[in-house]
Design an enzyme around this catalytic site. Sequence first.
Site: not given
Ligand code: DGP
Length: 119
Positions: A34, A91, A100, A104, A106
């Site tokens: 996002i 991360n 989150v 995951h 990236h």
């Molecule tokens: P991290 O810091 O590694 O936990 O990255 C979490 C990522 O998730 C961050 O780059 C933004 C993304 N993110 C958070 N909320 C949402 C969402 O609701 N939708 C999408 N597509 N990405 C999200």
Amino acid sequence: MAYDKNNIFAKIIQREIPCDKVYEDDFSLAFRDISPKAKIHVLVIPKGMYTGFDDFTDNASDKEKVGFSTAVSKVIKQLNLSEKGCRLISNLGNDGGQEVPHYHVHILGGETLGALIGK
Ligand code: DGP
């Protein structure tokens, strides 16, 4: 860390929140971040409930692990990143900057990326 069933990625898996999906199979889901940090920024998540890399490695089945790795590889190919390259980041925890708490990876690419760590 206990798994929080209400985290945002759990809601995306349950279709409670929409996402810009790029790939899905039995074990994994990939969708655009996002808040992209590169021209291409896709997140790949396992569908199982794992908090991070360590939890996934310790507790996922072999099928899930192979499935997830294969999904990451398929997404890299689907995004045409194999030849020029890309960066994979996962991360983990507070110091790792994990926002989150659902495992995951990236995938960042589509341009030459800068330093690995920005302070
Ligand atoms: P991290 O810091 O590694 O936990 O990255 C979490 C990522 O998730 C961050 O780059 C933004 C993304 N993110 C958070 N909320 C949402 C969402 O609701 N939708 C999408 N597509 N990405 C999200």
